[in-house]
Design a protein around this motif. Structure first.
Motif, PDB file in Angstrom:
ATOM      1  N   ASP A  29     -49.766  20.917 -43.633  1.00 46.84           N
ATOM      2  CA  ASP A  29     -51.208  21.491 -43.724  1.00 46.84           C
ATOM      3  C   ASP A  29     -51.712  21.848 -42.538  1.00 46.84           C
ATOM      4  O   ASP A  29     -52.313  22.918 -42.164  1.00 46.84           O
ATOM      5  CB  ASP A  29     -52.007  20.947 -44.727  1.00 46.84           C
ATOM      6  N   ARG A  30     -51.964  20.860 -41.496  1.00 52.25           N
ATOM      7  CA  ARG A  30     -52.432  21.002 -40.287  1.00 52.25           C
ATOM      8  C   ARG A  30     -51.761  22.065 -39.279  1.00 52.25           C
ATOM      9  O   ARG A  30     -52.381  22.446 -38.498  1.00 52.25           O
ATOM     10  CB  ARG A  30     -52.273  19.576 -39.492  1.00 52.25           C
ATOM     11  N   LEU A  31     -50.562  21.807 -39.381  1.00 52.26           N
ATOM     12  CA  LEU A  31     -49.654  23.174 -38.584  1.00 52.26           C
ATOM     13  C   LEU A  31     -50.153  24.553 -39.220  1.00 52.26           C
ATOM     14  O   LEU A  31     -50.440  25.293 -38.263  1.00 52.26           O
ATOM     15  CB  LEU A  31     -48.129  22.922 -38.959  1.00 52.26           C
ATOM     16  N   ILE A  32     -50.217  24.509 -40.465  1.00 49.66           N
ATOM     17  CA  ILE A  32     -50.566  26.009 -40.909  1.00 49.66           C
ATOM     18  C   ILE A  32     -51.929  26.312 -40.377  1.00 49.66           C
ATOM     19  O   ILE A  32     -52.325  27.533 -39.650  1.00 49.66           O
ATOM     20  CB  ILE A  32     -50.520  26.061 -42.605  1.00 49.66           C
ATOM     21  N   ARG A  33     -53.055  25.226 -40.473  1.00 52.62           N
ATOM     22  CA  ARG A  33     -54.405  25.683 -40.096  1.00 52.62           C
ATOM     23  C   ARG A  33     -54.411  25.880 -38.623  1.00 52.62           C
ATOM     24  O   ARG A  33     -54.964  26.794 -38.104  1.00 52.62           O
ATOM     25  CB  ARG A  33     -55.091  24.217 -40.205  1.00 52.62           C
ATOM     26  N   SER A  34     -53.727  25.056 -37.651  1.00 55.11           N
ATOM     27  CA  SER A  34     -53.604  25.286 -36.455  1.00 55.11           C
ATOM     28  C   SER A  34     -52.868  26.652 -36.111  1.00 55.11           C
ATOM     29  O   SER A  34     -53.250  27.411 -34.989  1.00 55.11           O
ATOM     30  CB  SER A  34     -52.617  24.293 -35.454  1.00 55.11           C
ATOM     31  N   GLN A  35     -51.904  27.180 -36.677  1.00 54.25           N
ATOM     32  CA  GLN A  35     -51.334  28.398 -36.532  1.00 54.25           C
ATOM     33  C   GLN A  35     -52.304  29.542 -36.820  1.00 54.25           C
ATOM     34  O   GLN A  35     -52.506  30.466 -36.157  1.00 54.25           O
ATOM     35  CB  GLN A  35     -50.349  28.673 -37.540  1.00 54.25           C
ATOM     36  N   TYR A  36     -53.241  29.595 -37.975  1.00 55.12           N
ATOM     37  CA  TYR A  36     -54.286  30.331 -38.120  1.00 55.12           C
ATOM     38  C   TYR A  36     -55.345  30.399 -37.117  1.00 55.12           C
ATOM     39  O   TYR A  36     -55.911  31.604 -36.486  1.00 55.12           O
ATOM     40  CB  TYR A  36     -54.828  30.066 -39.702  1.00 55.12           C
ATOM     41  N   GLN A  37     -55.566  29.427 -36.573  1.00 56.84           N
ATOM     42  CA  GLN A  37     -56.628  29.325 -35.651  1.00 56.84           C
ATOM     43  C   GLN A  37     -56.167  29.789 -34.355  1.00 56.84           C
ATOM     44  O   GLN A  37     -56.885  30.293 -33.485  1.00 56.84           O
ATOM     45  CB  GLN A  37     -57.060  27.631 -35.304  1.00 56.84           C
ATOM     46  N   PHE A  38     -55.021  29.645 -33.880  1.00 60.19           N
ATOM     47  CA  PHE A  38     -54.420  30.209 -32.852  1.00 60.19           C
ATOM     48  C   PHE A  38     -54.298  31.834 -33.057  1.00 60.19           C
ATOM     49  O   PHE A  38     -54.560  32.666 -31.749  1.00 60.19           O
ATOM     50  CB  PHE A  38     -53.149  29.796 -32.651  1.00 60.19           C
TER      51      PHE A  38
END
Length: 438
Positions: free
Chosen positions: A169-178
Motif C-alpha cells: 500500500d505504501r508503494l502504491i501511495r508513493s507512486q501516486y505522490q510521485f
C-alpha cells in the motif's frame, strides 16, 4: 511490474496453502501420536514381551512332559558256549529293539527360587510399563514442541504477510505522490526495497513452516496429508499450587516410580539368590513301552515290557565353592546402590521441578508483558501511519514503526508458545502430563 508479480505470486502461495486444509487440534494430534508414533509402537512391543515373560507359562511352576521313542537294529557274528561244553556259532544274527515313553518331571520345591523369579518377572513387567509411559510422555512433549513451533510460524507468516501488504500500500501511495509531484523518486525506491525484504522474509517463513509441518507429520507417524492446518489457540487458565505439584512430583515422577520399582526387583533378587542355600526336591514319572527281538543265541525270541515308573529326588548343594555367598553379597550391594540412586534422584527431581516452575512462571510473565507491548506497538504504528499520510513524517520513520510492530508480534508469538511448552515440561516432571486435557 516485477514488484506486482512477486506480490501477487506470494498472495497465491499463501492462499493456496490454506485452502481446504485438514485441521489438526491438540486432542487429535495426541490421539494420532499414541496410535501411530513409531517410538510408542516399539515401547508397546517391549511391554508385550514383558507380559509374556510374566505369564504362568514362564514361571517354572508347570511340569515338563516329554515324549521319547527309539529303534535299534543289529547284525552280529555271535559265538555262544553252553555249560555242557557245546558251543554254537551264528553269523549275521539279527536283533532289534524298540521303545516309547512319556516322561514327566516336576520340581516340588527349589528353595522358593522360582517363586521369587516369578514375582520378579511381574515387577519387571510393571517397570516396562513405566518405561513405556516415559516414552509416551517424552513423545507428547516432543509433539507439542513441534506443534507449537508450527503454530508460531503460522502466526509469524500472518504477521509478515500483513507487513508486506502495508508495504505494498505504501508503494502504491508513493507512486501516486510521485506522479502528482508530491514526492521524489526516493520514496518509491525505498518502498520497493522494503517490499523485497518483506517478500524474502515471508518466503523464508513459509519454508520454515513447511519443514516444521513435515517434522510434525513424522512424529504423528506420517498419517496425515501434507495439506493440514493446526489450532493456534493457547489457554493459560490453570491455577497451579507449587507445593501441591511438588508433592505430586515426589509421588508420581516417572523416574522416581521406576527407581522404586527397581528397588523392589532387587529385593526379590536378593531372596532369589538366597534360595540357593535350600535343597531342591523333584518328582519324576514315566510310562513306557519296550520291545526286544533277540537273535537265535538268546533263550527268549522276544520280550515286551510295558509299565509305569515314578521317583522322588533330593538335591542339596552343600557347598559350591562360595558362588552362592558371592551372588547374595552382590545382590545386596546392588540393592544398596539402588537406594543410593533413589536418594540422589529425589534431590535431582526436586531441583528440576523448581527450575521448571520458575522457568514456566518467568515465560508466562514475559508473554503477558509481550501482550501489553503489542498494544503499545500497535498504537504507535496507528499514530505514525496517520502522521505519514499527513506528510508529517518520512518513509524511514514510518518503516521503523512498521518494523517495531512486526518485531513485537513475532516476540509475542514466541513468548506465548515458549510459555506453553514450559508448562508441559513442568507437568511432565510432576507426573501430571497425562492427566491434563490437551
Amino acid at each position: 511490474m516485477n514488484i506486482k508479480f512477486v506480490f501477487f505470486s506470494i498472495i497465491f502461495i499463501v492462499q493456496a496453502a490454506v485452502f481446504a486444509q485438514e485441521l489438526i487440534t491438540p486432542e487429535k494430534a495426541v490421539t494420532l501420536a499414541l496410535e501411530n508414533n513409531y517410538g510408542i509402537k516399539l515401547a508397546g512391543t517391549d511391554v508385550e514381551i514383558a507380559k509374556n515373560n510374566a505369564d504362568i507359562l514362564n514361571s517354572g511352576y508347570l511340569p515338563t512332559l516329554t515324549g521319547n521313542a527309539g529303534a535299534n537294529y543289529n547284525i552280529d557274528d555271535t559265538e555262544v558256549g553252553f555249560s555242557d561244553g557245546t558251543n554254537r556259532v551264528l553269523n549275521g544274527a539279527e536283533s532289534s529293539s524298540y521303545n516309547a515313553s512319556v516322561d514327566l518331571n516336576y520340581t516340588l520345591f527349589d528353595g522358593l527360587g522360582r517363586s521369587y523369579n516369578y514375582k520378579q518377572f511381574k515387577e519387571i513387567k510393571q517397570l516396562t510399563e513405566l518405561q513405556a509411559r516415559e516414552t509416551i510422555e517424552n513423545t507428547i512433549v516432543q509433539l507439542f514442541t513441534i506443534y507449537y513451533n508450527v503454530a508460531e510460524l503460522i502466526e509469524n507468516k500472518d504477521a509478515v504477510f500483513q507487513t508486506l501488504t502495508i508495504s505494498k500500500d505504501r508503494l502504491i501511495r508513493s507512486q501516486y505522490q510521485f506522479e502528482y509531484g508530491q514526492s521524489n523518486k526516493l520514496a518509491t525506491l525505498n518502498a520497493e526495497v522494503d517490499i523485497n525484504n518483506d517478500s524474502i522474509s515471508l518466503m523464508n517463513t513459509l519454508q520454515e513452516l513447511n519443514n516444521a509441518k513435515r517434522d510434525l507429520n513424522f512424529v504423528l507417524g506420517n498419517t496425515i496429508s501434507e495439506n493440514f492446518d493446526i489450532s493456534t489457540e493457547v489457554v493459560f487458565d490453570n491455577l497451579y499450587d507449587k507445593n501441591e505439584l511438588l508433592e505430586k512430583t515426589k509421588a508420581n515422577n516417572i523416574s522416581i516410580l521406576q527407581v522404586n520399582k527397581s528397588i523392589g526387583i532387587n529385593k526379590l533378587g536378593v531372596k532369589s539368590e538366597t534360595s540357593a542355600y535350600l535343597p531342591t526336591v523333584g518328582l519324576s514319572g514315566s510310562y513306557g513301552w519296550n520291545k526286544n527281538n533277540n537273535n537265535a543265541a538268546s533263550f527268549a525270541a522276544y520280550s515286551i515290557n510295558t509299565g509305569l515308573s515314578a521317583g522322588l529326588s533330593l538335591r542339596w548343594n552343600l557347598f559350591d565353592g562360595g558362588s552362592t555367598i558371592t551372588n547374595v553379597r552382590n545382590a545386596k550391594v546392588n540393592l544398596d546402590a539402588q537406594n543410593i540412586l533413589k536418594e540422589q534422584l529425589l534431590v535431582s527431581v526436586v531441583r528440576d521441578f523448581n527450575n521448571a516452575w520458575d522457568d514456566y512462571d518467568n515465560k508466562l510473565s514475559v508473554y503477558r508483558l509481550q501482550e501489553h507491548n503489542i498494544k503499545t506497538a500497535q498504537n504507535n504504528f496507528d499514530r505514525t501511519k496517520e502522521q505519514f499520510k499527513l506528510g508529517q513524517i518520512n518513509s524511514i520513520e514510518f518503516r521503523q514503526a512498521q518494523l517495531n510492530l512486526l518485531n513485537a508480534e513475532l516476540s509475542r508469538n514466541q513468548a506465548k508458545y515458549f510459555a506453553k511448552i514450559a508448562e508441559m515440561q513442568m507437568l511432565q516432571i510432576s507426573g501430571e502430563l497425562l492427566n491434563v486435557k490437551f
